[in-house]
Motif scaffolding. Structure first.
Motif, PDB file in Angstrom:
ATOM      1  N   ALA A 100      -3.777   8.062  -5.772  1.00 46.90           N
ATOM      2  CA  ALA A 100      -5.180   7.672  -5.865  1.00 46.90           C
ATOM      3  C   ALA A 100      -5.495   6.509  -4.933  1.00 46.90           C
ATOM      4  O   ALA A 100      -4.632   5.671  -4.642  1.00 46.90           O
ATOM      5  N   ASP A 101      -6.742   6.450  -4.490  1.00 45.00           N
ATOM      6  CA  ASP A 101      -7.191   5.335  -3.647  1.00 45.00           C
ATOM      7  C   ASP A 101      -7.036   4.000  -4.370  1.00 45.00           C
ATOM      8  O   ASP A 101      -6.837   2.958  -3.731  1.00 45.00           O
ATOM      9  N   GLU A 102      -7.120   4.040  -5.694  1.00 47.67           N
ATOM     10  CA  GLU A 102      -6.991   2.810  -6.481  1.00 47.67           C
ATOM     11  C   GLU A 102      -5.540   2.350  -6.577  1.00 47.67           C
ATOM     12  O   GLU A 102      -5.276   1.224  -7.020  1.00 47.67           O
TER      13      GLU A 102
ATOM     14  N   GLY B 142      -3.574   3.737  -2.649  1.00 46.55           N
ATOM     15  CA  GLY B 142      -3.808   2.304  -2.747  1.00 46.55           C
ATOM     16  C   GLY B 142      -2.561   1.529  -3.089  1.00 46.55           C
ATOM     17  O   GLY B 142      -1.433   2.035  -2.984  1.00 46.55           O
ATOM     18  N   PRO B 143      -2.712   0.273  -3.527  1.00 43.83           N
ATOM     19  CA  PRO B 143      -1.557  -0.605  -3.741  1.00 43.83           C
ATOM     20  C   PRO B 143      -0.797  -0.299  -5.034  1.00 43.83           C
ATOM     21  O   PRO B 143      -1.348   0.255  -5.981  1.00 43.83           O
ATOM     22  N   ALA B 144       0.471  -0.686  -5.046  1.00 49.89           N
ATOM     23  CA  ALA B 144       1.278  -0.671  -6.257  1.00 49.89           C
ATOM     24  C   ALA B 144       1.265  -2.063  -6.872  1.00 49.89           C
ATOM     25  O   ALA B 144       1.286  -3.066  -6.155  1.00 49.89           O
ATOM     26  N   ALA B 145       1.227  -2.124  -8.194  1.00 48.41           N
ATOM     27  CA  ALA B 145       1.244  -3.429  -8.864  1.00 48.41           C
ATOM     28  C   ALA B 145       2.556  -4.151  -8.621  1.00 48.41           C
ATOM     29  O   ALA B 145       2.597  -5.381  -8.516  1.00 48.41           O
ATOM     30  N   ALA B 146       3.657  -3.383  -8.541  1.00 51.49           N
ATOM     31  CA  ALA B 146       4.982  -3.962  -8.273  1.00 51.49           C
ATOM     32  C   ALA B 146       5.812  -2.921  -7.547  1.00 51.49           C
ATOM     33  O   ALA B 146       5.578  -1.711  -7.676  1.00 51.49           O
ATOM     34  N   PHE B 147       6.811  -3.398  -6.786  1.00 51.31           N
ATOM     35  CA  PHE B 147       7.630  -2.495  -5.983  1.00 51.31           C
ATOM     36  C   PHE B 147       9.069  -2.966  -6.017  1.00 51.31           C
ATOM     37  O   PHE B 147       9.357  -4.152  -5.825  1.00 51.31           O
TER      38      PHE B 147
ATOM     39  N   LEU C 200       0.835  -1.188   0.000  1.00 48.63           N
ATOM     40  CA  LEU C 200       0.000   0.000   0.000  1.00 48.63           C
ATOM     41  C   LEU C 200       0.881   1.252   0.000  1.00 48.63           C
ATOM     42  O   LEU C 200       1.763   1.403   0.847  1.00 48.63           O
ATOM     43  N   LEU C 201       0.629   2.148  -0.942  1.00 49.23           N
ATOM     44  CA  LEU C 201       1.431   3.360  -1.019  1.00 49.23           C
ATOM     45  C   LEU C 201       1.117   4.318   0.131  1.00 49.23           C
ATOM     46  O   LEU C 201       1.901   5.228   0.400  1.00 49.23           O
TER      47      LEU C 201
END
Length: 341
Positions: free
Chosen positions: A50-52, A13-18, A2-3
């Motif tokens: 963004a929340d997304e 919201g979440p990152a697809a990859a980190f 979660l960012l």
């Protein structure tokens, strides 16, 4: 991931990859190999995510290193900014002492042309080493190549092109500050504008002023769960400023710019448009109880709620004074909608 865990607003919201990069080599590898889109993240103090979340790869800039060459410092992009300011004060190097207490990383400061209390980082930057993503080359950019303007730069205006790797600062060996330019700081120090003061005294005075406005990160103070000043101070041409004074009266602040334009105070406009300290949702998103320029997450806020409040404020200021406000933070996963505002 979660960012919200990596931003000072605690939103996103979440990152697809980190990917975490602790060296320039790792950073360049990530920039060339990671799945697009890519978001560079360091201190997270200037992001409205963004929340997304973010649909691509977040690359965390975690590089470290400070090298001194005479009065110059060459600093890795991932170094924490305020720790660098404290280092320069301890080393007797003047030039960025009035920028104490600002959260974020060294690499972010030229992007935003960070400034406060009469100093801007562009005053002391001698070069910026960056990776040009359009040519896949590492370049050293002189100040004139960085396109510095008020709270902006070539990096901010073209965010997909450069990744900052290192910033070099030309400082001045002295235990006294550079001349104090900001009246509020001068009063706090008991000196006249244009005079100097001991470096440590300037740093301590700036930190105290920032704390009084909720602008120094403190886990126990919800007023600091923000992205700092949310709106930049409007800079108006002479005709527009005269029109503002016709509507707002002679008390509206005005600060002449070198090019003949006039900077006015976003905080003054917001306050006099009826948006006072604490306005908003005391459990979610609200204006700071200490400073009307900061929008804060009181614990249960969302990015959508933050943007809605920011747009309400911008609409109110424009309706009252005919002046458009522009957000200072970078929006990720969404955009500032000037029509909505």
């Amino acid at each position: 991931m979660l960012l919200s865990d990596s931003t000072t607003l605690r939103l996103g919201g979440p990152a697809a990859a980190f990917v975490a990069a602790t060296t320039d080599t790792q950073l360049l590898e990530a920039l060339t190999a990671a799945e697009r889109p890519i978001l560079l993240l360091a201190g997270g103090s200037n992001l409205v995510v963004a929340d997304e979340g973010f649909p691509g790869t977040v690359v965390q800039v975690a590089t470290r290193g400070i090298e001194r060459d005479g009065d110059a410092l060459h600093v890795a992009a991932g170094e924490p900014w305020d720790a660098l300011v404290a280092h320069t004060v301890g080393e007797g190097l003047a030039g960025i002492e009035a920028l104490s207490g600002i959260p974020g990383s060294v690499g972010a400061t030229p992007i935003q042309n960070v400034g406060a209390y009469g100093q801007e980082v562009s005053d002391t930057i001698m070069s910026v080493r960056a990776f040009d993503r359009t040519t896949a080359e590492t370049v050293d950019l002189a100040p004139e190549d960085c396109g510095f303007t008020y709270r902006s730069s070539a990096f901010k205006r073209d965010p997909e092109r450069y990744a900052v790797l290192r910033v070099s600062f030309a400082l001045h060996a002295s235990r006294s500050s550079r001349p104090i330019r900001y009246a509020e700081l001068a009063r706090a120090l008991g000196v006249e504008v244009g005079e100097t003061a001991p470096l440590l005294a300037v740093r301590e005075a700036v930190l105290q002023l920032r704390r009084s406005k909720g602008m120094v990160l403190d886990a126990n103070d919800p007023d600091t769960t923000s992205a700092g000043s949310f709106f930049t101070n409007p800079i108006l041409d002479a005709t527009a400023f005269a029109a503002l004074r016709e509507r707002a009266g002679e008390n509206v602040p005005g600060f002449p710019e070198p090019d003949g334009r006039v900077k006015t105070s976003a905080a003054w406009l917001i306050d006099h448009a009826g948006f006072t300290k604490g306005y908003g949702n005391p459990a979610g998103i609200a204006i700071s109880t200490k400073h009307v320029l900061a929008l804060t997450n009181r614990g249960a806020g969302t990015t959508a709620e933050l943007v809605a409040l920011a747009q309400e404020i911008a609409r109110g200021v424009e309706a009252t004074f005919g002046v458009a406000l522009h957000p200072e933070p970078v929006f990720v996963g969404h955009a500032w909608d000037p029509i909505a505002a």
